[in-house]
Each structure stands twice: as C-alpha cells, then as structure tokens.
Design a protein around this motif. Structure first.
Motif, PDB file in Angstrom:
ATOM      1  N   CYS A  58       0.828  -1.203   0.000  1.00 36.86           N
ATOM      2  CA  CYS A  58       0.000   0.000   0.000  1.00 36.86           C
ATOM      3  C   CYS A  58       0.865   1.257   0.000  1.00 36.86           C
ATOM      4  O   CYS A  58       2.060   1.204   0.245  1.00 36.86           O
ATOM      5  CB  CYS A  58      -0.910   0.013   1.220  1.00 36.86           C
ATOM      6  SG  CYS A  58      -2.034  -1.390   1.258  1.00 36.86           S
ATOM      7  N   ILE A  59       0.213   2.379  -0.283  1.00 34.82           N
ATOM      8  CA  ILE A  59       0.905   3.673  -0.280  1.00 34.82           C
ATOM      9  C   ILE A  59       0.265   4.542   0.801  1.00 34.82           C
ATOM     10  O   ILE A  59      -0.954   4.720   0.818  1.00 34.82           O
ATOM     11  CB  ILE A  59       0.772   4.361  -1.655  1.00 34.82           C
ATOM     12  CG1 ILE A  59       1.432   3.477  -2.721  1.00 34.82           C
ATOM     13  CG2 ILE A  59       1.391   5.749  -1.629  1.00 34.82           C
ATOM     14  CD1 ILE A  59       1.097   3.883  -4.132  1.00 34.82           C
ATOM     15  N   CYS A  60       1.113   5.062   1.696  1.00 33.23           N
ATOM     16  CA  CYS A  60       0.608   5.851   2.819  1.00 33.23           C
ATOM     17  C   CYS A  60      -0.033   7.148   2.327  1.00 33.23           C
ATOM     18  O   CYS A  60       0.547   7.872   1.520  1.00 33.23           O
ATOM     19  CB  CYS A  60       1.747   6.152   3.785  1.00 33.23           C
ATOM     20  SG  CYS A  60       1.236   7.164   5.179  1.00 33.23           S
ATOM     21  N   ASP A  61      -1.228   7.430   2.811  1.00 33.25           N
ATOM     22  CA  ASP A  61      -1.944   8.643   2.411  1.00 33.25           C
ATOM     23  C   ASP A  61      -1.236   9.907   2.882  1.00 33.25           C
ATOM     24  O   ASP A  61      -1.427  10.976   2.324  1.00 33.25           O
ATOM     25  CB  ASP A  61      -3.357   8.647   3.016  1.00 33.25           C
ATOM     26  CG  ASP A  61      -4.261   7.628   2.345  1.00 33.25           C
ATOM     27  OD1 ASP A  61      -3.935   7.201   1.225  1.00 33.25           O
ATOM     28  OD2 ASP A  61      -5.285   7.259   2.940  1.00 33.25           O
TER      29      ASP A  61
ATOM     30  N   ALA B  79       4.935   6.806   1.577  1.00 35.41           N
ATOM     31  CA  ALA B  79       5.818   5.637   1.654  1.00 35.41           C
ATOM     32  C   ALA B  79       5.027   4.364   1.327  1.00 35.41           C
ATOM     33  O   ALA B  79       3.827   4.285   1.571  1.00 35.41           O
ATOM     34  CB  ALA B  79       6.421   5.532   3.050  1.00 35.41           C
ATOM     35  N   GLU B  80       5.734   3.396   0.767  1.00 39.62           N
ATOM     36  CA  GLU B  80       5.103   2.102   0.514  1.00 39.62           C
ATOM     37  C   GLU B  80       5.212   1.259   1.773  1.00 39.62           C
ATOM     38  O   GLU B  80       6.219   1.313   2.469  1.00 39.62           O
ATOM     39  CB  GLU B  80       5.825   1.386  -0.632  1.00 39.62           C
ATOM     40  CG  GLU B  80       5.541   2.027  -1.967  1.00 39.62           C
ATOM     41  CD  GLU B  80       6.292   1.324  -3.093  1.00 39.62           C
ATOM     42  OE1 GLU B  80       6.799   0.212  -2.874  1.00 39.62           O
ATOM     43  OE2 GLU B  80       6.366   1.916  -4.178  1.00 39.62           O
ATOM     44  N   PHE B  81       4.186   0.513   2.041  1.00 38.65           N
ATOM     45  CA  PHE B  81       4.251  -0.395   3.195  1.00 38.65           C
ATOM     46  C   PHE B  81       3.433  -1.648   2.911  1.00 38.65           C
ATOM     47  O   PHE B  81       2.490  -1.626   2.114  1.00 38.65           O
ATOM     48  CB  PHE B  81       3.778   0.303   4.479  1.00 38.65           C
ATOM     49  CG  PHE B  81       2.324   0.740   4.450  1.00 38.65           C
ATOM     50  CD1 PHE B  81       1.943   1.889   3.787  1.00 38.65           C
ATOM     51  CD2 PHE B  81       1.355  -0.016   5.094  1.00 38.65           C
ATOM     52  CE1 PHE B  81       0.606   2.286   3.758  1.00 38.65           C
ATOM     53  CE2 PHE B  81       0.016   0.379   5.074  1.00 38.65           C
ATOM     54  CZ  PHE B  81      -0.353   1.535   4.403  1.00 38.65           C
ATOM     55  N   ASP B  82       3.852  -2.741   3.559  1.00 39.21           N
ATOM     56  CA  ASP B  82       3.149  -4.008   3.380  1.00 39.21           C
ATOM     57  C   ASP B  82       1.949  -4.055   4.309  1.00 39.21           C
ATOM     58  O   ASP B  82       2.016  -3.599   5.441  1.00 39.21           O
ATOM     59  CB  ASP B  82       4.072  -5.188   3.718  1.00 39.21           C
ATOM     60  CG  ASP B  82       5.186  -5.304   2.690  1.00 39.21           C
ATOM     61  OD1 ASP B  82       5.070  -4.685   1.610  1.00 39.21           O
ATOM     62  OD2 ASP B  82       6.172  -6.003   2.976  1.00 39.21           O
ATOM     63  N   SER B  83       0.869  -4.611   3.829  1.00 37.59           N
ATOM     64  CA  SER B  83      -0.318  -4.717   4.659  1.00 37.59           C
ATOM     65  C   SER B  83      -1.045  -6.021   4.327  1.00 37.59           C
ATOM     66  O   SER B  83      -1.265  -6.338   3.170  1.00 37.59           O
ATOM     67  CB  SER B  83      -1.225  -3.521   4.382  1.00 37.59           C
ATOM     68  OG  SER B  83      -2.441  -3.665   5.076  1.00 37.59           O
TER      69      SER B  83
ATOM     70  N   SER C  28     -10.753   3.303   4.513  1.00 35.87           N
ATOM     71  CA  SER C  28     -10.818   4.602   3.847  1.00 35.87           C
ATOM     72  C   SER C  28      -9.477   5.316   3.981  1.00 35.87           C
ATOM     73  O   SER C  28      -9.122   6.144   3.176  1.00 35.87           O
ATOM     74  CB  SER C  28     -11.942   5.446   4.431  1.00 35.87           C
ATOM     75  OG  SER C  28     -11.841   5.471   5.828  1.00 35.87           O
ATOM     76  N   LYS C  29      -8.724   4.995   5.021  1.00 37.14           N
ATOM     77  CA  LYS C  29      -7.417   5.608   5.209  1.00 37.14           C
ATOM     78  C   LYS C  29      -6.333   4.540   5.157  1.00 37.14           C
ATOM     79  O   LYS C  29      -6.463   3.486   5.759  1.00 37.14           O
ATOM     80  CB  LYS C  29      -7.343   6.299   6.575  1.00 37.14           C
ATOM     81  CG  LYS C  29      -7.813   7.730   6.543  1.00 37.14           C
ATOM     82  CD  LYS C  29      -6.670   8.661   6.977  1.00 37.14           C
ATOM     83  CE  LYS C  29      -6.973  10.114   6.694  1.00 37.14           C
ATOM     84  NZ  LYS C  29      -6.468  10.603   5.427  1.00 37.14           N
ATOM     85  N   PHE C  30      -5.266   4.841   4.406  1.00 30.83           N
ATOM     86  CA  PHE C  30      -4.122   3.948   4.362  1.00 30.83           C
ATOM     87  C   PHE C  30      -2.949   4.665   5.007  1.00 30.83           C
ATOM     88  O   PHE C  30      -2.459   5.651   4.458  1.00 30.83           O
ATOM     89  CB  PHE C  30      -3.776   3.600   2.920  1.00 30.83           C
ATOM     90  CG  PHE C  30      -4.791   2.723   2.264  1.00 30.83           C
ATOM     91  CD1 PHE C  30      -4.605   1.347   2.213  1.00 30.83           C
ATOM     92  CD2 PHE C  30      -5.929   3.259   1.701  1.00 30.83           C
ATOM     93  CE1 PHE C  30      -5.537   0.532   1.609  1.00 30.83           C
ATOM     94  CE2 PHE C  30      -6.879   2.447   1.102  1.00 30.83           C
ATOM     95  CZ  PHE C  30      -6.678   1.081   1.058  1.00 30.83           C
ATOM     96  N   LEU C  31      -2.534   4.212   6.164  1.00 32.06           N
ATOM     97  CA  LEU C  31      -1.419   4.854   6.856  1.00 32.06           C
ATOM     98  C   LEU C  31      -0.326   3.829   7.108  1.00 32.06           C
ATOM     99  O   LEU C  31      -0.606   2.695   7.484  1.00 32.06           O
ATOM    100  CB  LEU C  31      -1.890   5.446   8.191  1.00 32.06           C
ATOM    101  CG  LEU C  31      -2.929   6.571   8.091  1.00 32.06           C
ATOM    102  CD1 LEU C  31      -3.341   7.034   9.475  1.00 32.06           C
ATOM    103  CD2 LEU C  31      -2.384   7.743   7.286  1.00 32.06           C
TER     104      LEU C  31
END
Ligand SMILES: [Zn+2]
Ligand SMILES: [Zn+2]
Length: 168
Positions: free
Chosen positions: A64-67, A71-75, A120-123
């Motif tokens: 994912c991409i942090c809103d 930064a990219e992060f695994d989820s 709704s939020k990607f952090l």
C-alpha cells in the motif's frame, strides 16, 4: 467462480464449502500499489432453517501507499466474510445477495464484501507524521527545521506590541 448450491437450497443443515482466489482486476484502489498474490477466500454456504448464509475468511497481501507520507508499506488484510443469500431481490434489504438459478456468483459477492470493507485511510503507521508542507521532508525521520507559518492574527498583534514598545 460460480458456486452451485442445488444440493442445499432445499436442505436445512446442508452446506457447500468453497475456496477461491479473487481476480484483482476489479479490485484497484489508488492506495493499493500491488497485490503480492491474489486475495484468497475460503468458507462455506450453509442452509440454516431454510435461509442461505455465506461465511468464511478472505486474506489479501498488499503493498500500500501511505496517504500522508507516500511511503510504501506491506499490509495484510484479513476480512471475515458474512452474507445472506436470498431467492429474490428486495428493495427493503439491498445488502442481501440474490441467487442466480441454483448458483451464486461467488466472485461478485466476495469482491463486493472486500470493496465495502476497504479501509478509507491507508497509513504506514497509526501516528504517521506525514511530509513537511514547506520542504517536503519526511517528518517521521525527524524535524526538518522549518518553522510553522505564524498565525497572521498573531503577527498583527506582535506588530501592535512592537509599536507600543517604541512609543514608550
Ligand atoms: Zn506514512
Ligand atoms: Zn520542512
């Protein structure tokens, strides 16, 4: 994948298991950069006192991409599946899924459940500090040294105080 429920439609207590992978073509979100593998779902449809229920679990392994900071992060998303399947569409209960003959369109139901539950939020983390609006530095890596813009009302007040100082 379509799931044939002929064996249990008229059989209270009966159940049909399923295990499938979702086509990610319909599951694109701006904040999901990639799926590490196709989301997997498994579970069953069972007849309880004449009513068909779907239950199971869906797992999606994503990048994912942090809103806030980009930064990219695994989820890994784990979603419990729950749905009720009826024979006829009802305006009163639009959240119910409808049988198509003796079958259900499993992909359709699973994709819908997945989309409805999508965050709704990607952090990248709960307290991500985001980027400095001035210099663009990643504030998670420390203070960039920029000062926050002074509040314009405070600036006027300071000016007034300065003037008062000078007259005295
Ligand atoms: Zn972030
Ligand atoms: Zn800065």
């Amino acid at each position: 994948m379509r799931l044939d429920l002929r064996e249990i439609i008229e059989v209270p207590g009966g159940s049909v298991p399923f295990e499938t992978e979702l086509d990610t073509g319909r599951l694109s979100f701006p904040s999901v950069k990639a799926y590490k593998s196709s989301p997997r779902a498994q579970g069953r449809v069972y007849n309880e006192a004449g009513v068909l229920h779907l239950e199971g679990r869906l797992t999606a392994d994503m990048v994912c991409i942090c809103d806030r900071c980009g930064a990219e992060f695994d989820s890994v998303k784990e979603l419990p599946l729950e749905a009720t399947i009826v024979e006829e569409e009802s305006e009163e209960y639009p959240e119910l899924y409808v049988l198509d003959g003796n079958e259900i369109d499993l992909d359709e139901i699973l994709s819908t459940l997945f989309i409805l539950d999508m965050d709704s939020k990607f952090l990248c983390r709960e307290d991500c500090k985001g980027l400095c609006p001035k210099c663009g530095a990643d504030l998670n890596e420390g203070d960039c040294g920029c000062r926050a813009d002074p509040d314009p009302r405070l600036a006027v007040l300071e000016q007034l105080l300065d003037d008062t100082d000078q007259t005295n």
